[in-house]
Design a protein around this motif. Structure first.
Motif, PDB file in Angstrom:
ATOM      1  N   ASP A   1       0.842  -1.201   0.000  1.00 17.02           N
ATOM      2  CA  ASP A   1       0.000   0.000   0.000  1.00 17.02           C
ATOM      3  C   ASP A   1       0.870   1.241   0.000  1.00 17.02           C
ATOM      4  O   ASP A   1       1.915   1.293   0.646  1.00 17.02           O
ATOM      5  CB  ASP A   1      -0.912   0.015   1.238  1.00 17.02           C
ATOM      6  N   GLY A   2       0.413   2.271  -0.729  1.00 19.31           N
ATOM      7  CA  GLY A   2       1.133   3.532  -0.805  1.00 19.31           C
ATOM      8  C   GLY A   2       0.782   4.235  -2.094  1.00 19.31           C
ATOM      9  O   GLY A   2       0.502   3.576  -3.110  1.00 19.31           O
ATOM     10  N   PRO A   3       0.797   5.558  -2.110  1.00 22.49           N
ATOM     11  CA  PRO A   3       0.404   6.282  -3.336  1.00 22.49           C
ATOM     12  C   PRO A   3       1.321   6.002  -4.516  1.00 22.49           C
ATOM     13  O   PRO A   3       0.856   5.838  -5.646  1.00 22.49           O
ATOM     14  CB  PRO A   3       0.466   7.762  -2.899  1.00 22.49           C
ATOM     15  N   VAL A   4       2.642   5.933  -4.269  1.00 21.28           N
ATOM     16  CA  VAL A   4       3.565   5.637  -5.368  1.00 21.28           C
ATOM     17  C   VAL A   4       3.350   4.206  -5.864  1.00 21.28           C
ATOM     18  O   VAL A   4       3.343   3.946  -7.076  1.00 21.28           O
ATOM     19  CB  VAL A   4       5.017   5.846  -4.923  1.00 21.28           C
ATOM     20  N   ASN A   5       3.148   3.295  -4.926  1.00 23.15           N
ATOM     21  CA  ASN A   5       2.924   1.902  -5.303  1.00 23.15           C
ATOM     22  C   ASN A   5       1.646   1.748  -6.112  1.00 23.15           C
ATOM     23  O   ASN A   5       1.585   0.943  -7.048  1.00 23.15           O
ATOM     24  CB  ASN A   5       2.854   1.030  -4.055  1.00 23.15           C
ATOM     25  N   ALA A   6       0.607   2.504  -5.745  1.00 30.98           N
ATOM     26  CA  ALA A   6      -0.650   2.440  -6.494  1.00 30.98           C
ATOM     27  C   ALA A   6      -0.444   2.898  -7.936  1.00 30.98           C
ATOM     28  O   ALA A   6      -1.012   2.323  -8.877  1.00 30.98           O
ATOM     29  CB  ALA A   6      -1.708   3.300  -5.805  1.00 30.98           C
ATOM     30  N   PHE A   7       0.369   3.938  -8.130  1.00 30.37           N
ATOM     31  CA  PHE A   7       0.666   4.381  -9.498  1.00 30.37           C
ATOM     32  C   PHE A   7       1.439   3.302 -10.256  1.00 30.37           C
ATOM     33  O   PHE A   7       1.160   3.029 -11.432  1.00 30.37           O
ATOM     34  CB  PHE A   7       1.474   5.677  -9.461  1.00 30.37           C
ATOM     35  N   LEU A   8       2.423   2.674  -9.585  1.00 29.01           N
ATOM     36  CA  LEU A   8       3.219   1.649 -10.253  1.00 29.01           C
ATOM     37  C   LEU A   8       2.357   0.485 -10.713  1.00 29.01           C
ATOM     38  O   LEU A   8       2.593  -0.097 -11.782  1.00 29.01           O
ATOM     39  CB  LEU A   8       4.319   1.137  -9.319  1.00 29.01           C
ATOM     40  N   ARG A   9       1.347   0.142  -9.919  1.00 27.03           N
ATOM     41  CA  ARG A   9       0.462  -0.970 -10.309  1.00 27.03           C
ATOM     42  C   ARG A   9      -0.283  -0.671 -11.613  1.00 27.03           C
ATOM     43  O   ARG A   9      -0.700  -1.595 -12.316  1.00 27.03           O
ATOM     44  CB  ARG A   9      -0.538  -1.255  -9.191  1.00 27.03           C
TER      45      ARG A   9
ATOM     46  N   VAL B   1       1.043   0.867 -14.241  1.00 22.02           N
ATOM     47  CA  VAL B   1       1.914   0.894 -15.419  1.00 22.02           C
ATOM     48  C   VAL B   1       2.886  -0.285 -15.491  1.00 22.02           C
ATOM     49  O   VAL B   1       3.427  -0.573 -16.563  1.00 22.02           O
ATOM     50  CB  VAL B   1       2.716   2.225 -15.474  1.00 22.02           C
ATOM     51  N   ILE B   2       3.123  -0.966 -14.365  1.00 21.16           N
ATOM     52  CA  ILE B   2       4.129  -2.028 -14.322  1.00 21.16           C
ATOM     53  C   ILE B   2       3.437  -3.378 -14.171  1.00 21.16           C
ATOM     54  O   ILE B   2       2.502  -3.533 -13.386  1.00 21.16           O
ATOM     55  CB  ILE B   2       5.122  -1.824 -13.158  1.00 21.16           C
ATOM     56  N   GLU B   3       3.913  -4.373 -14.894  1.00 24.03           N
ATOM     57  CA  GLU B   3       3.390  -5.739 -14.781  1.00 24.03           C
ATOM     58  C   GLU B   3       4.568  -6.711 -14.663  1.00 24.03           C
ATOM     59  O   GLU B   3       5.471  -6.712 -15.500  1.00 24.03           O
ATOM     60  CB  GLU B   3       2.547  -6.097 -15.993  1.00 24.03           C
ATOM     61  N   ALA B   4       4.561  -7.532 -13.614  1.00 21.88           N
ATOM     62  CA  ALA B   4       5.597  -8.551 -13.413  1.00 21.88           C
ATOM     63  C   ALA B   4       5.113  -9.857 -14.007  1.00 21.88           C
ATOM     64  O   ALA B   4       4.165 -10.468 -13.507  1.00 21.88           O
ATOM     65  CB  ALA B   4       5.904  -8.710 -11.925  1.00 21.88           C
ATOM     66  N   GLN B   5       5.751 -10.299 -15.086  1.00 17.91           N
ATOM     67  CA  GLN B   5       5.401 -11.538 -15.755  1.00 17.91           C
ATOM     68  C   GLN B   5       6.348 -12.655 -15.327  1.00 17.91           C
ATOM     69  O   GLN B   5       7.151 -12.491 -14.414  1.00 17.91           O
ATOM     70  CB  GLN B   5       5.424 -11.328 -17.262  1.00 17.91           C
ATOM     71  N   ALA B   6       6.256 -13.811 -15.978  1.00 13.27           N
ATOM     72  CA  ALA B   6       7.011 -14.986 -15.539  1.00 13.27           C
ATOM     73  C   ALA B   6       8.519 -14.778 -15.626  1.00 13.27           C
ATOM     74  O   ALA B   6       9.256 -15.130 -14.714  1.00 13.27           O
ATOM     75  CB  ALA B   6       6.597 -16.205 -16.358  1.00 13.27           C
ATOM     76  N   ASP B   7       9.003 -14.220 -16.740  1.00 10.73           N
ATOM     77  CA  ASP B   7      10.444 -14.059 -16.917  1.00 10.73           C
ATOM     78  C   ASP B   7      10.829 -12.637 -17.296  1.00 10.73           C
ATOM     79  O   ASP B   7      11.924 -12.397 -17.798  1.00 10.73           O
ATOM     80  CB  ASP B   7      10.962 -15.022 -17.980  1.00 10.73           C
ATOM     81  N   ARG B   8       9.946 -11.695 -17.036  1.00 13.43           N
ATOM     82  CA  ARG B   8      10.241 -10.302 -17.361  1.00 13.43           C
ATOM     83  C   ARG B   8       9.317  -9.372 -16.592  1.00 13.43           C
ATOM     84  O   ARG B   8       8.279  -9.797 -16.083  1.00 13.43           O
ATOM     85  CB  ARG B   8      10.124 -10.041 -18.857  1.00 13.43           C
ATOM     86  N   ILE B   9       9.690  -8.119 -16.552  1.00 10.89           N
ATOM     87  CA  ILE B   9       8.861  -7.064 -15.948  1.00 10.89           C
ATOM     88  C   ILE B   9       8.704  -5.997 -17.017  1.00 10.89           C
ATOM     89  O   ILE B   9       9.707  -5.544 -17.601  1.00 10.89           O
ATOM     90  CB  ILE B   9       9.536  -6.484 -14.691  1.00 10.89           C
ATOM     91  N   ILE B  10       7.480  -5.570 -17.294  1.00 11.16           N
ATOM     92  CA  ILE B  10       7.250  -4.681 -18.436  1.00 11.16           C
ATOM     93  C   ILE B  10       6.482  -3.427 -18.021  1.00 11.16           C
ATOM     94  O   ILE B  10       5.769  -3.416 -17.013  1.00 11.16           O
ATOM     95  CB  ILE B  10       6.471  -5.405 -19.553  1.00 11.16           C
ATOM     96  N   ASN B  11       6.672  -2.379 -18.820  1.00  7.06           N
ATOM     97  CA  ASN B  11       5.840  -1.174 -18.772  1.00  7.06           C
ATOM     98  C   ASN B  11       5.075  -1.149 -20.086  1.00  7.06           C
ATOM     99  O   ASN B  11       5.637  -0.847 -21.138  1.00  7.06           O
ATOM    100  CB  ASN B  11       6.709   0.076 -18.610  1.00  7.06           C
ATOM    101  N   ALA B  12       3.798  -1.493 -20.030  1.00  7.05           N
ATOM    102  CA  ALA B  12       3.006  -1.618 -21.251  1.00  7.05           C
ATOM    103  C   ALA B  12       2.821  -0.283 -21.958  1.00  7.05           C
ATOM    104  O   ALA B  12       2.599  -0.250 -23.176  1.00  7.05           O
ATOM    105  CB  ALA B  12       1.644  -2.232 -20.917  1.00  7.05           C
ATOM    106  N   ARG B  13       2.934   0.833 -21.225  1.00  7.15           N
ATOM    107  CA  ARG B  13       2.722   2.152 -21.838  1.00  7.15           C
ATOM    108  C   ARG B  13       3.922   2.579 -22.679  1.00  7.15           C
ATOM    109  O   ARG B  13       3.750   3.145 -23.772  1.00  7.15           O
ATOM    110  CB  ARG B  13       2.449   3.191 -20.754  1.00  7.15           C
ATOM    111  N   THR B  14       5.130   2.341 -22.158  1.00  6.64           N
ATOM    112  CA  THR B  14       6.321   2.802 -22.873  1.00  6.64           C
ATOM    113  C   THR B  14       6.976   1.699 -23.687  1.00  6.64           C
ATOM    114  O   THR B  14       7.794   1.982 -24.574  1.00  6.64           O
ATOM    115  CB  THR B  14       7.360   3.360 -21.881  1.00  6.64           C
ATOM    116  N   GLY B  15       6.675   0.436 -23.357  1.00  6.56           N
ATOM    117  CA  GLY B  15       7.345  -0.672 -24.019  1.00  6.56           C
ATOM    118  C   GLY B  15       8.651  -1.051 -23.360  1.00  6.56           C
ATOM    119  O   GLY B  15       9.392  -1.920 -23.872  1.00  6.56           O
TER     120      GLY B  15
END
Length: 548
Positions: A116-124, A126-140
């Motif tokens: 929990d946290g305002p910065v963490n809420a923003f990160l959720r 834009v950021i996605e943790a996948q099986a073998d990578r972590i991505i920002n879907a907005r910027t690529g």
């Protein structure tokens, strides 16, 4: 929360992000230690340069810290800032020796995203943790997770390389490939995060080369225990680990790689009790386990049986109950049927709870024991089995567990052994060898008489079983106020006999009280009571069968 300020200043992001702690999510700035602030201040300018596609003022960073000093967490925060706030899509890579270590950064990111946290809420968002990578879907942007057995990364063009736990790498090929890829990118940033390692080693040679290039490499060292590691935890780690490993992980000292004696001579001497003798059967207060090391043609076979205390007084105290050794003779192998018979005999003679064996030679014998219904092969220690047969496969974790159980039992002076020349010799020759990934195991040299430390090996296997057994919760049904005379050292037969005696004593007391009551009654009532007594117990001839 001002996102523009967070984007412009990674230090602000590092202060405001919330991290998962043992007491719940905490703002990083509230718990950050001075040594962490110093390291963030030293690298933030290079992080800004990577985000802006500029040349980093310090293009290479060596961040060496002791175990538990937050190197993975701190650099996961740095990678998150780059992935979330870089105006251009970045390609970053995290490389490590194995999947478990490489995945550490991804798991930390997942914990951060859940906090929990305002910065963490923003990160959720834009950021996605996948099986073998972590991505920002907005910027690529992407953080790729790589391991030394799955690299295939020649030709990769990356903006940032994070090489995790360099001292765990058995060879330099994986790290060389990734840094060669990074060198093709003049604006790329390369980071090594690691513990101290062996001296000599190729990792130490790299560090010395990098230290001689201050215009290109920033070498950061934190060579003391982290402030949040307690003195009690350090004392336990020193007792649990080989000295060299303890110094490397917790004190930041580069140490020699040679194997060292696994046990202190004083601990071995203290374990042998001249008054102790092998037991001839089960002894009250002990639960028994065994370890079997099987040799057939060249090495010896050995069966060690240990008794474990499982009560409040002397809990987890261990004694050697019996030790059997079979030696192959010239032209004649060890008789496996004799070993099997001895094992089954010990199963019932001592009431064995578990047998731990090396599957290399013992798998067939264990299957025969199971087929005879004397025991059952299981994977863990939680299954309710009277006699469990546990396979000690020679995996990294299992070998380290056996070594740890052995060292702790001797260092804590919890084990008592009767005198046995072969066992004493094997324990003195037992070596502790550390692997490149910093796991460790016990190794025994081959002696002139053909022994390969077999007596000590069977003892070590049994000690692992004893440790697991001592950790299990003991539940006694019917203990407490319902049986005030309960004794945890009693066997089932002794407990039954005691209860039978108490029952007879109560019946005798009741009969005596009844006789006294009848004797005190007037004569005209005595006969009536006798008739009632006879009727109740089915006695026909009252006067002839009852005497008062």
């Amino acid at each position: 929360m001002d996102l523009l300020q967070l984007q412009a200043d990674p230090a602000r992001f590092q202060e405001e992000i919330c991290l998962a702690t043992g007491s719940g999510p905490r703002r990083f700035g509230d718990i950050m230690q001075p040594f962490q602030r110093e390291r963030f201040a030293a690298v933030n300018a290079s992080l800004l340069a990577v985000a802006r596609h500029e040349a980093p003022p310090v293009p290479r960073i060596w961040d060496e810290r002791t175990k538990g000093a937050s190197k993975d967490t701190d650099w996961a925060v740095n990678l998150l800032w780059l992935l979330a706030f870089s105006p251009r899509p970045l390609r970053m890579q995290v490389g490590a020796f194995d999947a478990e270590q490489a995945d550490e950064v991804r798991l930390i990111v997942k914990d951060v995203l859940r906090a929990d946290g305002p910065v963490n809420a923003f990160l959720r968002q834009v950021i996605e943790a996948q099986a073998d990578r972590i991505i920002n879907a907005r910027t690529g942007g992407v953080i790729e997770i790589l391991t030394s057995d799955q690299w295939g990364s020649h030709g990769s063009r990356i903006d940032l390389l994070l090489m995790s736990e360099l001292t765990h790498q058995p060879s330099s090929g994986f790290a060389e490939t990734l840094f060669d890829n990074l060198d093709k990118m003049p604006l790329g940033l390369g980071v090594v995060i690691t513990n101290s390692g062996h001296d000599p080693s190729w990792q130490l040679e790299w560090k010395q080369v990098f230290r001689a290039m201050p215009d290109r490499w920033l070498v950061l060292e934190f060579n003391e225990p982290a402030p949040w590691v307690s003195a009690a935890s350090l004392a336990e780690a020193e007792k649990r680990n080989p000295l060299g490993r303890y110094l490397r992980l917790w004190r930041g000292v580069w140490t020699a790689e040679e194997g060292a004696p696994a046990l202190e001579p004083a601990d071995i001497a203290a374990a042998f009790d001249p008054a102790l003798r092998p037991l001839m059967g089960a002894e009250a207060g002990y639960e028994t386990v065994a370890g079997l090391d099987l040799g057939i043609a060249r090495n010896w076979s050995s069966l060690a049986i240990l008794g474990v205390k499982r009560r409040h007084a002397d809990h987890a105290r261990i004694r050697l109950v019996d030790l059997r050794v079979w030696k192959p003779r010239p032209g004649r192998r060890v008789d496996l049927q004799e070993v099997e018979d001895a094992l089954i005999d010990a199963r019932y003679k001592f009431g064995l709870r578990a047998l731990v064996f090396d599957p290399w030679q013992c798998a067939h014998l264990a299957s025969r024991v199971q087929a005879s219904n004397a025991g059952r092969m299981v994977r863990g220690w939680r299954e309710p089995v009277a006699f469990r047969l546990v396979e000690a496969a020679p995996t990294k974790s299992m070998l380290q567990k056996i070594a740890t159980a052995t060292r702790e039992a001797f260092a804590d002076r919890r084990i008592a052994l009767f005198e046995d020349a072969a066992l004493r010799r094997d324990l003195k020759l037992l070596q502790l060898v550390e692997r490149p990934d910093q796991s460790f195991r016990l190794v025994s040299p081959v002696t002139s008489d053909g022994s390969h430390g077999d007596a000590a090996t069977s003892l070590c296997l049994a000690l692992m079983a004893a440790t697991e057994l001592a950790a299990l919760k003991r539940i006694v049904v019917g203990s407490g106020n319902s049986d005030p005379d309960y004794d945890p050292d009693e066997g089932p037969l002794q407990r039954s006999q005691r209860r039978q005696r108490k029952l007879r004593e109560r019946e005798l007391k009741a009969s005596n009280r009844r006789r006294q009551q009848i004797a005190a009654m007037p004569d005209d009532r005595t006969l009536g009571m006798m008739k009632a007594f006879a009727k109740k117990f089915g006695v026909k001839d009252t006067m002839s069968r009852m005497s008062f």
